[in-house]
Design a protein around this motif. Sequence first.
Motif, PDB file in Angstrom:
ATOM      1  N   LEU A 187      32.691  -6.528 -14.070  1.00  0.00           N
ATOM      2  CA  LEU A 187      31.452  -7.034 -13.481  1.00  0.00           C
ATOM      3  C   LEU A 187      31.053  -6.315 -12.197  1.00  0.00           C
ATOM      4  N   ARG A 188      31.995  -6.082 -11.326  1.00  0.00           N
ATOM      5  CA  ARG A 188      31.648  -5.412 -10.061  1.00  0.00           C
ATOM      6  C   ARG A 188      31.126  -4.004 -10.308  1.00  0.00           C
ATOM      7  N   GLN A 189      31.734  -3.286 -11.232  1.00  0.00           N
ATOM      8  CA  GLN A 189      31.275  -1.927 -11.524  1.00  0.00           C
ATOM      9  C   GLN A 189      29.887  -1.932 -12.159  1.00  0.00           C
ATOM     10  N   VAL A 190      29.668  -2.864 -13.091  1.00  0.00           N
ATOM     11  CA  VAL A 190      28.376  -2.936 -13.765  1.00  0.00           C
ATOM     12  C   VAL A 190      27.275  -3.321 -12.775  1.00  0.00           C
ATOM     13  N   THR A 191      27.526  -4.312 -11.936  1.00  0.00           N
ATOM     14  CA  THR A 191      26.498  -4.724 -10.974  1.00  0.00           C
ATOM     15  C   THR A 191      26.272  -3.654  -9.906  1.00  0.00           C
ATOM     16  N   ARG A 192      27.305  -2.911  -9.537  1.00  0.00           N
ATOM     17  CA  ARG A 192      27.136  -1.814  -8.579  1.00  0.00           C
ATOM     18  C   ARG A 192      26.245  -0.730  -9.186  1.00  0.00           C
ATOM     19  N   ARG A 193      26.531  -0.371 -10.448  1.00  0.00           N
ATOM     20  CA  ARG A 193      25.700   0.621 -11.141  1.00  0.00           C
ATOM     21  C   ARG A 193      24.262   0.122 -11.276  1.00  0.00           C
ATOM     22  N   LEU A 194      24.120  -1.168 -11.578  1.00  0.00           N
ATOM     23  CA  LEU A 194      22.797  -1.776 -11.715  1.00  0.00           C
ATOM     24  C   LEU A 194      22.013  -1.664 -10.407  1.00  0.00           C
ATOM     25  N   ARG A 195      22.633  -2.035  -9.298  1.00  0.00           N
ATOM     26  CA  ARG A 195      21.961  -1.945  -7.993  1.00  0.00           C
ATOM     27  C   ARG A 195      21.536  -0.510  -7.691  1.00  0.00           C
ATOM     28  N   GLU A 196      22.469   0.423  -7.848  1.00  0.00           N
ATOM     29  CA  GLU A 196      22.167   1.824  -7.535  1.00  0.00           C
ATOM     30  C   GLU A 196      21.007   2.347  -8.386  1.00  0.00           C
ATOM     31  N   HIS A 197      21.032   2.038  -9.672  1.00  0.00           N
ATOM     32  CA  HIS A 197      20.011   2.550 -10.579  1.00  0.00           C
ATOM     33  C   HIS A 197      18.636   1.943 -10.276  1.00  0.00           C
ATOM     34  N   VAL A 198      18.586   0.640 -10.077  1.00  0.00           N
ATOM     35  CA  VAL A 198      17.299  -0.022  -9.818  1.00  0.00           C
ATOM     36  C   VAL A 198      16.712   0.450  -8.489  1.00  0.00           C
ATOM     37  N   VAL A 199      17.532   0.535  -7.451  1.00  0.00           N
ATOM     38  CA  VAL A 199      17.059   0.997  -6.145  1.00  0.00           C
ATOM     39  C   VAL A 199      16.494   2.415  -6.277  1.00  0.00           C
ATOM     40  N   ASP A 200      17.214   3.283  -6.979  1.00  0.00           N
ATOM     41  CA  ASP A 200      16.777   4.672  -7.145  1.00  0.00           C
ATOM     42  C   ASP A 200      15.475   4.763  -7.934  1.00  0.00           C
ATOM     43  N   VAL A 208       5.911  -3.581  -9.339  1.00  0.00           N
ATOM     44  CA  VAL A 208       7.251  -3.283  -8.840  1.00  0.00           C
ATOM     45  C   VAL A 208       8.286  -4.100  -9.623  1.00  0.00           C
ATOM     46  N   GLU A 209       7.975  -5.358  -9.918  1.00  0.00           N
ATOM     47  CA  GLU A 209       8.891  -6.205 -10.685  1.00  0.00           C
ATOM     48  C   GLU A 209       9.125  -5.645 -12.082  1.00  0.00           C
ATOM     49  N   LYS A 210       8.069  -5.204 -12.743  1.00  0.00           N
ATOM     50  CA  LYS A 210       8.222  -4.639 -14.093  1.00  0.00           C
ATOM     51  C   LYS A 210       8.989  -3.327 -14.061  1.00  0.00           C
ATOM     52  N   THR A 211       8.773  -2.544 -13.019  1.00  0.00           N
ATOM     53  CA  THR A 211       9.516  -1.297 -12.869  1.00  0.00           C
ATOM     54  C   THR A 211      11.002  -1.589 -12.687  1.00  0.00           C
ATOM     55  N   ALA A 212      11.327  -2.584 -11.860  1.00  0.00           N
ATOM     56  CA  ALA A 212      12.723  -2.965 -11.630  1.00  0.00           C
ATOM     57  C   ALA A 212      13.354  -3.504 -12.905  1.00  0.00           C
ATOM     58  N   HIS A 232      12.415   3.347  -6.030  1.00  0.00           N
ATOM     59  CA  HIS A 232      12.020   4.280  -4.971  1.00  0.00           C
ATOM     60  C   HIS A 232      11.324   5.510  -5.561  1.00  0.00           C
ATOM     61  N   HIS A 233      11.888   6.046  -6.634  1.00  0.00           N
ATOM     62  CA  HIS A 233      11.325   7.250  -7.247  1.00  0.00           C
ATOM     63  C   HIS A 233       9.951   6.989  -7.871  1.00  0.00           C
ATOM     64  N   LEU A 234       9.796   5.884  -8.591  1.00  0.00           N
ATOM     65  CA  LEU A 234       8.564   5.627  -9.334  1.00  0.00           C
ATOM     66  C   LEU A 234       7.477   4.938  -8.517  1.00  0.00           C
ATOM     67  N   PRO A 239       0.821  -1.204   0.000  1.00  0.00           N
ATOM     68  CA  PRO A 239       0.000   0.000   0.000  1.00  0.00           C
ATOM     69  C   PRO A 239       0.852   1.249   0.000  1.00  0.00           C
ATOM     70  N   VAL A 240       0.420   2.211  -0.767  1.00  0.00           N
ATOM     71  CA  VAL A 240       1.106   3.499  -0.849  1.00  0.00           C
ATOM     72  C   VAL A 240       0.030   4.574  -0.775  1.00  0.00           C
ATOM     73  N   THR A 241       0.196   5.569   0.079  1.00  0.00           N
ATOM     74  CA  THR A 241      -0.825   6.606   0.214  1.00  0.00           C
ATOM     75  C   THR A 241      -0.868   7.474  -1.023  1.00  0.00           C
ATOM     76  N   THR A 242      -2.060   7.977  -1.321  1.00  0.00           N
ATOM     77  CA  THR A 242      -2.256   8.828  -2.488  1.00  0.00           C
ATOM     78  C   THR A 242      -2.095  10.289  -2.098  1.00  0.00           C
ATOM     79  N   THR A 243      -2.092  11.164  -3.097  1.00  0.00           N
ATOM     80  CA  THR A 243      -1.877  12.586  -2.798  1.00  0.00           C
ATOM     81  C   THR A 243      -2.952  13.507  -3.320  1.00  0.00           C
ATOM     82  N   GLY A 244      -4.001  13.033  -3.925  1.00  0.00           N
ATOM     83  CA  GLY A 244      -5.001  13.981  -4.403  1.00  0.00           C
ATOM     84  C   GLY A 244      -6.280  13.332  -4.865  1.00  0.00           C
ATOM     85  N   ILE A 245      -7.245  13.175  -3.997  1.00  0.00           N
ATOM     86  CA  ILE A 245      -8.529  12.590  -4.352  1.00  0.00           C
ATOM     87  C   ILE A 245      -9.565  13.699  -4.326  1.00  0.00           C
TER      88      ILE A 245
END
Length: 136
Positions: free
Chosen positions: A92-105, A35-39, A108-110, A4-10
């Motif tokens: 690989l470590r750099q790519v997976t680090r970038r992947l984690r950071e981007h997906v988490v961000d 959430v899976e499709k967004t990730a 969270h944003h969307l 559940p996520v609260t809404t902002t304008g009803i």
Amino acid sequence: MTAPVTTTGIVPAAGSEITTDPAVRGRTVLLDRVVEKTAAAAAAEVERVLAAGRGAVGQVLGARPAIAVESSIDGHLAQLTLEVEIDYPAPLRQVTRRLREHVVDRVHHLCAITVTDLDVHVVALRQQTSPERRVQ
């Protein structure tokens, strides 16, 4: 499980008063698959990350490869697991680090969901080759 996520304008019904308290206005429910499709979409935005192939059956049927995502969501918290292929050669470590950071961000944003754990399974390294030109 839903998150559940609260809404902002009803818009209030006729005759009722407008309230600014989100708990009173209602809530929005995001299904796990959203959430899976967004990730998955966020992971596809990362350079050198590719969708994992679906094997021979998927190739024969012409199925478009997708980034596999599994999730466990509890309220505003999510644990995600991604299966991807990565271009070879790549750090690989750099790519997976970038992947984690981007997906988490992006999640969270969307989706307004905090990713607490993100496991990345690199299932293959894919060497991008272009067909050689032959002179006849």
